[in-house]
Design a protein around this motif. Sequence first.
Motif, short mmCIF file in Angstrom:
data_model
loop_
_atom_site.label_atom_id
_atom_site.label_comp_id
_atom_site.label_asym_id
_atom_site.label_seq_id
_atom_site.Cartn_x
_atom_site.Cartn_y
_atom_site.Cartn_z
N ARG A 1 0.85 -1.18 0.00
CA ARG A 1 0.00 0.00 0.00
C ARG A 1 0.89 1.24 0.00
N LEU A 2 0.31 2.34 -0.44
CA LEU A 2 1.02 3.62 -0.43
C LEU A 2 0.35 4.55 0.58
N LEU A 3 1.17 5.35 1.24
CA LEU A 3 0.66 6.29 2.23
C LEU A 3 1.12 7.69 1.91
N ARG A 4 0.19 8.61 1.81
CA ARG A 4 0.41 10.05 1.68
C ARG A 4 1.33 10.51 0.55
N PRO A 5 1.15 10.02 -0.67
CA PRO A 5 1.94 10.63 -1.74
C PRO A 5 1.48 12.08 -1.92
N GLY A 6 2.41 12.98 -2.14
CA GLY A 6 2.03 14.38 -2.29
C GLY A 6 2.88 15.09 -3.31
N GLY A 7 2.50 16.30 -3.65
CA GLY A 7 3.27 17.15 -4.55
C GLY A 7 3.57 16.50 -5.89
N ARG A 8 4.83 16.59 -6.30
CA ARG A 8 5.25 16.03 -7.59
C ARG A 8 5.07 14.52 -7.63
N VAL A 9 5.31 13.87 -6.51
CA VAL A 9 5.18 12.41 -6.45
C VAL A 9 3.74 12.01 -6.74
N LEU A 10 2.79 12.71 -6.14
CA LEU A 10 1.37 12.44 -6.37
C LEU A 10 1.02 12.66 -7.83
N GLU A 11 1.53 13.72 -8.42
CA GLU A 11 1.25 14.00 -9.83
C GLU A 11 1.77 12.90 -10.74
N VAL A 12 2.95 12.39 -10.45
CA VAL A 12 3.50 11.28 -11.25
C VAL A 12 2.61 10.05 -11.12
N PHE A 13 2.21 9.72 -9.91
CA PHE A 13 1.34 8.56 -9.71
C PHE A 13 -0.01 8.74 -10.41
N ARG A 14 -0.55 9.96 -10.37
CA ARG A 14 -1.82 10.23 -11.05
C ARG A 14 -1.66 10.09 -12.56
N THR A 15 -0.60 10.69 -13.09
CA THR A 15 -0.37 10.66 -14.53
C THR A 15 -0.26 9.23 -15.05
N LEU A 16 0.38 8.38 -14.29
CA LEU A 16 0.58 6.99 -14.70
C LEU A 16 -0.57 6.07 -14.27
N HIS A 17 -1.60 6.64 -13.66
CA HIS A 17 -2.78 5.91 -13.20
C HIS A 17 -2.45 4.83 -12.18
N LEU A 18 -1.38 5.01 -11.43
CA LEU A 18 -0.99 4.02 -10.43
C LEU A 18 -1.89 4.04 -9.21
N LEU A 19 -2.53 5.18 -8.96
CA LEU A 19 -3.43 5.26 -7.81
C LEU A 19 -4.67 4.39 -8.02
N GLU A 20 -4.93 4.03 -9.27
CA GLU A 20 -6.06 3.15 -9.58
C GLU A 20 -5.68 1.69 -9.39
N ILE A 21 -4.40 1.41 -9.27
CA ILE A 21 -3.92 0.03 -9.16
C ILE A 21 -3.45 -0.28 -7.74
N VAL A 22 -2.58 0.58 -7.22
CA VAL A 22 -2.01 0.35 -5.89
C VAL A 22 -2.86 1.10 -4.86
N PRO A 23 -3.39 0.38 -3.86
CA PRO A 23 -4.20 1.05 -2.83
C PRO A 23 -3.41 2.16 -2.15
N THR A 24 -4.03 3.32 -2.03
CA THR A 24 -3.36 4.51 -1.50
C THR A 24 -4.21 5.14 -0.40
N PHE A 25 -3.54 5.56 0.67
CA PHE A 25 -4.25 6.10 1.82
C PHE A 25 -3.60 7.40 2.28
N GLU A 26 -4.41 8.24 2.93
CA GLU A 26 -3.92 9.47 3.54
C GLU A 26 -3.71 9.28 5.04
N ASP A 27 -4.36 8.27 5.62
CA ASP A 27 -4.32 8.04 7.05
C ASP A 27 -3.63 6.70 7.34
N GLU A 28 -2.59 6.73 8.18
CA GLU A 28 -1.83 5.51 8.45
C GLU A 28 -2.67 4.44 9.14
#
Length: 126
Positions: free
Chosen positions: A80-107
Motif C-alpha cells: 500500500r502507499l501512504l500520503r503521496p504528495g506534490g510532484r510524487v502524487l502528480e507522477v502517480f496520477r499521470t501513470l494511473h498508479l493510484l487506480e492500481i495500488v491502494p493509496t491512503f492518507e491516514d496511516e
Amino acid sequence: MGLQISIRESGDVTILDLRGRSTIDGGESQLLSLQLQKLLATGVRKLLLNLGDLTQVDSSGISIIVKTYVSVRGQGGDLRLLRPGGRVLEVFRTLHLLEIVPTFEDETQALASFQPLGYFAKPLKS
C-alpha cells in the motif's frame, strides 16, 4: 538530499518511511530496490510505503515500486502507499498508479486495510 529510508513495524506490516528523492542519477532508486528485495527475502509480505516526505520520484523509482507490488502480490502479500504528495502524487496520477495500488492518507486506515476480513464460522454438525 538523497533518499533516507526508515523501517518500522506495526503488527505484521512493515512500514518504510521514505524521505528525500528516489531517482536513478544519485543511486537512490537502487538503494530502495535493494532494501525492498532484502525485506521480501526475509519473508515480509505486507508493505506500507510512506511517501509523505518523498519529494521526487522518477521512472526508476516508479518501476521499483511497481515491480515490488507485482512481486509481493504474487507471493500472497500486499503493498500500500501512504500520503503521496506534490510532484510524487502528480507522477502517480499521470501513470494511473493510484487506480492500481491502494493509496491512503491516514496511516491507521492503511494498516487496517491489511487485516483479513472476518468470517463467520459454520457450526459443526453433530
